[in-house]
Scaffold this active site. Structure first.
Site, PDB file in Angstrom:
ATOM      1  CB  ALA A  96      -5.773   4.256 -10.229  1.00 16.11           C
ATOM      2  CD  GLU A 104     -13.435   6.071 -12.185  1.00 16.14           C
ATOM      3  OE1 GLU A 104     -12.322   5.762 -11.849  1.00 16.14           O
ATOM      4  OE2 GLU A 104     -13.634   6.757 -13.055  1.00 16.14           O
ATOM      5  CD  GLU A 138     -10.788   9.697  -9.399  1.00 17.04           C
ATOM      6  OE1 GLU A 138     -11.791  10.332  -8.685  1.00 17.04           O
ATOM      7  OE2 GLU A 138     -11.167   8.325  -9.747  1.00 17.04           O
ATOM      8  N   GLY A 140     -11.012   4.829  -8.561  1.00 19.44           N
ATOM      9  CA  GLY A 140     -11.140   3.853  -9.475  1.00 19.44           C
ATOM     10  C   GLY A 140     -11.757   2.839  -8.526  1.00 19.44           C
TER      11      GLY A 140
HETATM   12  C1  3H9 Z   1      -7.817   7.034  -9.814  1.00 20.68           C
HETATM   13  O1  3H9 Z   1      -8.326   6.056  -9.013  1.00 20.68           O
HETATM   14  C2  3H9 Z   1      -7.899   7.327 -11.003  1.00 20.68           C
HETATM   15  C3  3H9 Z   1      -9.040   6.467 -11.826  1.00 20.68           C
HETATM   16  O2  3H9 Z   1     -10.017   7.239 -11.708  1.00 20.68           O
HETATM   17  C4  3H9 Z   1      -8.679   6.372 -13.291  1.00 20.68           C
HETATM   18  C5  3H9 Z   1      -7.679   5.358 -13.383  1.00 20.68           C
HETATM   19  C6  3H9 Z   1      -7.657   4.907 -14.990  1.00 20.68           C
HETATM   20  N1  3H9 Z   1      -2.224   4.073  -4.658  1.00 20.68           N
HETATM   21  O3  3H9 Z   1      -3.119   7.570   3.397  1.00 20.68           O
HETATM   22  P1  3H9 Z   1      -2.659   6.392   4.001  1.00 20.68           P
HETATM   23  C7  3H9 Z   1      -0.669   4.168   0.151  1.00 20.68           C
HETATM   24  S1  3H9 Z   1      -6.652   8.007  -8.896  1.00 20.68           S
HETATM   25  C8  3H9 Z   1      -1.152   3.525  -4.133  1.00 20.68           C
HETATM   26  O4  3H9 Z   1      -1.327   6.878   5.227  1.00 20.68           O
HETATM   27  P2  3H9 Z   1      -5.201   6.203   5.617  1.00 20.68           P
HETATM   28  C9  3H9 Z   1      -0.202   5.440   0.952  1.00 20.68           C
HETATM   29  O5  3H9 Z   1       0.809   6.072   0.281  1.00 20.68           O
HETATM   30  C10 3H9 Z   1      -6.729   7.636  -7.124  1.00 20.68           C
HETATM   31  N2  3H9 Z   1      -0.816   3.775  -2.833  1.00 20.68           N
HETATM   32  O6  3H9 Z   1      -3.845   5.879   5.173  1.00 20.68           O
HETATM   33  C11 3H9 Z   1       0.224   4.901   2.212  1.00 20.68           C
HETATM   34  O7  3H9 Z   1       1.495   4.036   1.971  1.00 20.68           O
HETATM   35  P3  3H9 Z   1       2.649   4.178   3.113  1.00 20.68           P
HETATM   36  C12 3H9 Z   1      -7.989   7.927  -6.478  1.00 20.68           C
HETATM   37  C13 3H9 Z   1      -1.696   4.255  -2.027  1.00 20.68           C
HETATM   38  O8  3H9 Z   1      -5.676   4.978   6.267  1.00 20.68           O
HETATM   39  C14 3H9 Z   1      -0.719   3.690   2.475  1.00 20.68           C
HETATM   40  O9  3H9 Z   1      -1.301   3.558   1.142  1.00 20.68           O
HETATM   41  N3  3H9 Z   1      -7.923   7.681  -5.085  1.00 20.68           N
HETATM   42  C15 3H9 Z   1      -2.934   4.882  -2.393  1.00 20.68           C
HETATM   43  O10 3H9 Z   1      -4.977   7.641   6.607  1.00 20.68           O
HETATM   44  C16 3H9 Z   1      -1.776   3.988   3.481  1.00 20.68           C
HETATM   45  O11 3H9 Z   1      -2.368   5.435   3.182  1.00 20.68           O
HETATM   46  C17 3H9 Z   1      -7.317   8.434  -4.067  1.00 20.68           C
HETATM   47  O12 3H9 Z   1      -6.868   9.520  -4.165  1.00 20.68           O
HETATM   48  C18 3H9 Z   1      -3.329   4.472  -3.882  1.00 20.68           C
HETATM   49  N4  3H9 Z   1      -4.255   5.096  -4.475  1.00 20.68           N
HETATM   50  O13 3H9 Z   1      -6.087   6.733   4.400  1.00 20.68           O
HETATM   51  C19 3H9 Z   1      -7.398   7.766  -2.741  1.00 20.68           C
HETATM   52  N5  3H9 Z   1      -3.731   5.394  -1.684  1.00 20.68           N
HETATM   53  O14 3H9 Z   1       2.221   3.062   4.186  1.00 20.68           O
HETATM   54  C20 3H9 Z   1      -5.905   8.159  -1.860  1.00 20.68           C
HETATM   55  C21 3H9 Z   1      -3.010   5.031  -0.423  1.00 20.68           C
HETATM   56  O15 3H9 Z   1       4.049   3.443   2.071  1.00 20.68           O
HETATM   57  N6  3H9 Z   1      -5.680   7.542  -0.624  1.00 20.68           N
HETATM   58  N7  3H9 Z   1      -1.771   4.552  -0.845  1.00 20.68           N
HETATM   59  O16 3H9 Z   1       2.867   5.544   3.281  1.00 20.68           O
HETATM   60  C22 3H9 Z   1      -6.325   7.907   0.434  1.00 20.68           C
HETATM   61  O17 3H9 Z   1      -7.080   9.042   0.418  1.00 20.68           O
HETATM   62  C23 3H9 Z   1      -5.736   7.372   1.618  1.00 20.68           C
HETATM   63  O18 3H9 Z   1      -4.870   6.589   1.547  1.00 20.68           O
HETATM   64  C24 3H9 Z   1      -6.989   6.526   2.498  1.00 20.68           C
HETATM   65  C25 3H9 Z   1      -6.353   5.945   3.420  1.00 20.68           C
HETATM   66  C26 3H9 Z   1      -8.025   7.449   2.656  1.00 20.68           C
HETATM   67  C27 3H9 Z   1      -7.439   5.299   1.121  1.00 20.68           C
END
Ligand code: 3H9
Length: 697
Positions: A63, A105, A125, A102
Site C-alpha cells: 500500500a 495481497e 505490515e 498489499g
Molecule cells: C500495506 O501494504 C497495507 C496493506 O496490507 C493493506 C492496505 C489496505 N509506500 O526503502 P527504499 C519509498 S502496508 C510509499 O529506500 P529499497 C521509500 O520511502 C505496506 N513509499 O528502497 C523511498 O522513498 P524516497 C507494506 C514507499 O530498494 C523509496 O520508496 N509494505 C513504500 O532499499 C525507496 O525505498 C512495506 O512495508 C510504500 N509502501 O527497498 C514495504 N515503500 O526515495 C516497505 C517504499 O523518497 N518498503 N517507499 O526515500 C520496503 O520495505 C522497501 O522500501 C523496499 C525497497 C524493500 C520495497
C-alpha cells in the site's frame, strides 16, 4: 486509462502493467488504474487470459504508506483484490523484486503466481504496526497452513522465491530477469492447458484440516516474550485465527476490524515515522545530492579492542580489506582471536558459512606499523577517549596517509575540531561514531568538524550505507547527539536515586516505556568505570559534578557486568541483572553522609525527569544545528540506544505527549531542582507558545 497502470494485449494475453516508481506502491491512482485496466481486459474479446506485471525495479511493494492517516479514497485495496479474484478470465501475476504487503495481497488475488528466482515475497505490515488488510491474513494461510502464515505475518520477514514455491505461495519459479517474458509464457501455457481461474478464497483443505488446532494459543504465548510492548503482532494472530474459524467473507470482515484497530494505534504512527525517518536521514539538508564521493576500497583501523575489532568486521563483511593496527603483538593477537570467535559463533548459528568465516578473516590483516597505512583510503581511529593520545595519532596519520584519505575518529564525546587541529588537512577529518557492539548496532553517527569538507561528509554517509549502517550526519559538540542526551538522562537517574528512588525502580520505568534495558543495567553493560572516569575528568576541569553513590560503586571495583557486580549482581555467564541488597545499603549510607532524607518518588516523576531532560537537551541540539531535524535525533536514539521504534523516537514521542505540557514541566523542574539542564530551551519555549511540534519544523 491512468498513466500509472497500462493495458495492452500481446498475442492472446492482455497485459496489465503497473508503472509507478520507485516501488509501484498502491496509491489511489494505481488502485483506480488497476480496476480500469481489469475492465479493459475483461472487455477485450481477444484476450484469453490476463497478466499482471510491474515495470521498474520491483513488483508492487505494498500500500502507499504516504496515504495512511489521510481520509481513505475509493476504491479500497480489498475491493481491488476481490475484483481481480472474481475475474472470469484467468489472471496470472508475474513477480520480480519484492511483492510486499498489499502487493503480495494483490498477487494472492490473482489466480496463479510465477516468480523470478531472485524475487522475494512478504507481508511486512507488522513492522509498520499494522496487519495485512487486503485479505493477506485470510488468503495466505489457505495456501501455507497456519504455522508458516503466522510466522510470516507476525515477523514480517520475507520468503525467497524458492521458499514461496515450497509453501504454495507461488506456483512456479523461473530463472532469468525478463519478468514479462516469464509471465507471458506462463499465461500462454495456462491458456493452452485450459487452466481456469483458481481462487484462493475457495482453497479450503488447509483451513479445514487445521481447524481447532491449539497452534494459536501457543503462538500467542511465544509472542509475549518476542513482541513485548507491541500491539499489532497479537492482532495478526487474531486475524489469521479468523481464517480457521470463520467463513471467508466473515474472516475478511474480522481482518478489516483488526486492521482498523492497528491503523488507529499510536504505534502505527510511531513505526511509520521511524520507517520514513530512516530513509530521510540519508538526505542531508545542505549537502547537495551530487556531491562527489571518494572511493573507499581499503580501510585502516587503529585499535584492535572491542570497538576496533567490531568496526573491522563491518568492512570485512562487505568485502572491504582492513588493516588492523595495534602497538603490541599481544593486543593484536587477542583482538584477532575475538574477531574469529565472533565469526565462528555466527557460523555455529548458521548465519554465515565456515568458508565465509575464512574469507572475512583473510580480509583483516594485522599490522604493528603505521607506515602500512600509507595507501589506505580511510582510517578509523578507535583507541580510548584521551585527547592527547588522539592528537598524537592524527599527527602521525597526517604524515603517513596519502592525500585524499579520509581520517576518522570513533570518539564518542571528544571535540573533532581539536582532533583535526593536529593535522594539516582538517577538511579530511571527521567523526565516525560506532555503537558497541560495533558489528551489531545499526547506528553510525557521523560527526562533522567545522572544516570537514562536503566531499568527506558525503563519503562517510555513503560508506555507512555500504556497510549496512543507518548513518546520521551530526555536528560537533560534547557527546554529539546521542551521548549528549544520554549523559543528561544518566545524571538525572543518579540524582533520582540519591533522592529516594531505587535503581531498579528507575530502570523499570524506562523498560516499561519500551527501552530494552534501563539506565543502570546499561551502565553495568558499558562499565561503570566509563562514566566514573568522565565525571572525574569533568570535576578536574572545574565542573560542579555532585558526588554520587555510583562513584562509590566504581571505587569499590564494582564495574558492572565485567566484574559480575555493578549496580546489579550477575551470575557467572549470565547477563541477567539481580538486585543486590548490598547496593541498597551503600545507597542508604551515601544518603546519610550527604544528609539526604529519602522521599517516595513516583514513577511519573522518574519518567518526566529522565525523558524531559533528554527532550530539553534534544531541543537545544536542534537550536544549535547539531542535528538538522528532529527525525535525525529520533533515528540516533532508535538505532543507537534501543528507543522503541513504535514510539517513533524521543522527539516524536515528545510531540505525542504534548510540547506545551513538557515545556511547563521543564520550567517547573528548573524552578524546583535548578541546574542548566533544566533551563528551558528557547526552541521548546517557542514551540510551546505557538502550539507547534518538533515534527512541524
Ligand atoms: C500495506 O501494504 C497495507 C496493506 O496490507 C493493506 C492496505 C489496505 N509506500 O526503502 P527504499 C519509498 S502496508 C510509499 O529506500 P529499497 C521509500 O520511502 C505496506 N513509499 O528502497 C523511498 O522513498 P524516497 C507494506 C514507499 O530498494 C523509496 O520508496 N509494505 C513504500 O532499499 C525507496 O525505498 C512495506 O512495508 C510504500 N509502501 O527497498 C514495504 N515503500 O526515495 C516497505 C517504499 O523518497 N518498503 N517507499 O526515500 C520496503 O520495505 C522497501 O522500501 C523496499 C525497497 C524493500 C520495497
Amino acid at each position: 486509462m491512468s498513466e500509472v497502470v497500462n493495458y495492452q494485449r500481446q498475442g492472446s494475453i492482455g497485459v496489465i502493467t503497473v508503472n509507478y516508481p520507485p516501488v509501484n506502491a498502491l496509491s489511489h491512482a494505481v488502485r483506480s488504474g488497476l480496476l480500469d485496466a481489469l475492465k479493459q481486459g475483461q472487455a477485450d474479446a481477444d484476450a484469453k487470459a490476463l497478466l499482471l506485471v510491474c515495470d521498474g525495479r520491483t513488483f508492487v511493494a505494498g500500500a502507499d504508506i504516504t496515504e495512511f492517516g489521510k481520509p481513505p479514497q475509493s476504491p479500497g485495496l480489498p475491493e481491488v483484490v476481490a475484483e481481480y479474484e472474481n475475474s472470469e478470465k484467468t489472471i496470472v501475476a508475474a513477480i520480480h523484486g519484492t511483492a510486499l504487503g498489499g502487493g503480495l495481497e494483490l498477487a494472492l488475488g490473482c489466480h496463479y503466481r510465477v516468480a523470478l528466482e531472485s524475487a522475494k515475497v512478504g507481508l511486512p505490515e507488522v513492522k509498520l504496526g499494522l496487519l495485512p488488510g487486503a485479505g493477506g491474513t485470510q488468503r495466505l494461510p489457505r495456501l501455507t497452513g497456519a504455522q508458516k502464515a503466522l510466522e510470516m505475518i507476525t515477523t514480517g520477514d520475507f520468503a525467497s522465491a524458492k521458499d514461496a514455491l515450497a509453501n504454495g505461495i507461488v506456483d512456479a519459479v523461473e530463472a532469468g530477469d525478463d519478468v514479462k517474458a516469464v509471465g507471458l509464457a506462463y499465461a500462454e501455457k495456462a491458456v493452452a492447458d485450459g487452466k481456469g481461474p483458481r481462487r484462493v478464497r475457495d482453497v479450503e483443505d488447509k483451513v479445514a484440516s487445521e481447524k481447532g488446532s491449539d497452534i494459536f494459543s501457543q503462538f500467542r504465548a511465544g509472542l509475549e516474550k518476542k513482541a513485548r510492548g507491541l500491539f499489532s503482532p497479537f492482532k495478526c494472530v487474531d486475524a489469521v485465527e479468523a481464517a480457521f474459524t470463520l467463513p471467508f467473507d466473515e474472516g475478511m470482515k474480522r481482518e478489516r476490524e483488526l486492521f482498523m484497530e492497528c491503523m488507529e494505534s499510536p504505534q502505527r504512527a510511531g513505526l511509520i515515522h521511524s520507517f520514513f525517518s530512516e530513509r530521510q536521514v540519508s538526505k542531508v539538508p545542505g549537502l547537495p545530492k551530487d556531491t562527489p564521493v571518494r572511493d573507499i576500497n581499503s580501510v585502516g583501523i587503529i585499535g584492535a579492542g572491542t570497538m576496533g575489532g567490531g568496526i573491522a568486521m563491518n568492512f570485512a563483511n562487505v568485502g572491504i580489506p582492513v588493516l588492523l593496527l595495534e602497538l603490541k603483538q599481544e593486543a593484536l593477537d587477542k583482538g584477532l582471536a575475538i574477531i574469529r570467535r565472533n565469526y565462528e559463533n555466527s557460523a555455529k548459528k548458521g548465519r554465515i558459512t565456515q568458508a565465509q568465516v575464512e574469507e572475512r578473516m583473510a580480509l583483516i590483516k594485522p599490522t604493528l606499523a603505521y607506515e602500512d597505512f600509507s595507501d589506505v583510503d580511510l582510517v578509523i581511529e578507535a583507541v580510548f577517549e584521551n585527547m592527547g593520545v588522539k592528537k598524537e595519532i592524527f599527527g602521525t596519520l597526517d604524515k603517513i596517509c596519502k592525500q585524499g584519505a579520509v581520517l576518522a575518529s570513533n570518539t564518542s564525546t571528544l571535540d573533532i575540531d581539536e582532533i583535526a587541529s593536529a593535522t594539516t588537512r582538517p577538511e579530511d577529518v571527521v567523526g565516525m561514531h560506532f555503537f558497541s557492539p560495533a558489528n551489531v548496532m545499526k547506528l553510525l553517527e557521523n560527526v562533522c568538524g567545522s572544516k570537514t569538507s562536503n566531499e568527506v561528509k558525503a563519503t562517510v554517509m555513503a560508506i555507512g550505507k555500504r556497510i549496512k549502517k543507518v548513518s546520521v550526519l551530526v555536528g560537533n559538540c560534547y557527546g554529539f547527539v546521542g551521548n549528549r542526551m544520554l549523559h543528561q538522562r544518566g545524571a538525572e537517574a543518579i540524582k533520582l536515586v540519591n533522592e529516594g528512588a531505587s535503581p531498579q525502580q528507575v530502570d523499570k520505568v524506562l523498560t516499561d516505556l519500551g527501552f530494552p534495558m534501563g539506565q543502570f543495567a546499561m551502565s553495568d553493560l558499558a562499565g561503570i568505570d566509563v562514566g566514573y572516569r568522565i565525571r572525574e575528568e569533568r570535576r578536574k576541569a572545574g565542573e560542579d559534578i555532585p558526588a554520587s553513590w555510583m562513584d562509590k560503586l566504581a571505587e569499590q571495583g564494582r564495574l558492572g557486568q565485567k566484574t559480575q557486580a555493578g549496580t546489579y549482581l550477575y551470575e557467572e555467564g549470565s547477563r541477567k541483572p539481580v538486585v543486590d541488597p548490598a547496593v541498597d545499603e551503600l545507597i542508604a549510607e551515601f544518603r546519610k553522609e550527604q544528609g539526604i532524607t529519602p522521599r517516595e518518588i513516583t514513577d511519573q516523576e522518574i519518567l518526566e525527569r529522565c525523558m524531559y531532560v533528554m527532550i530539553n537537551e534534544g531541543a537545544k541540539i536542534l537550536e544549535e544545528g547539531i542535528a538538522a531535524r528532529a527525525l535525525d535525533i529520533d533515528i540516533v536514539w532508535i538505532y543507537g540506544y534501543g528507543f522503541p521504534a513504535y514510539r517513533g523516537g524521543p522527539m516524536f514521542w515528545a510531540d505525542q505527549v504534548g510540547i506545551e505540557s513538557i515545556y511547563n514541566t521543564v520550567r517547573k523542574f528548573h524552578d524546583t531542582l535548578g541546574g542548566d539542564q533544566w533551563k528551558p530551551s528557547s526552541l521548546l519555549e517557542r514551540l510551546a507558545g505557538e502550539g507547534k511540534t518538533f515534527g512541524s519544523l
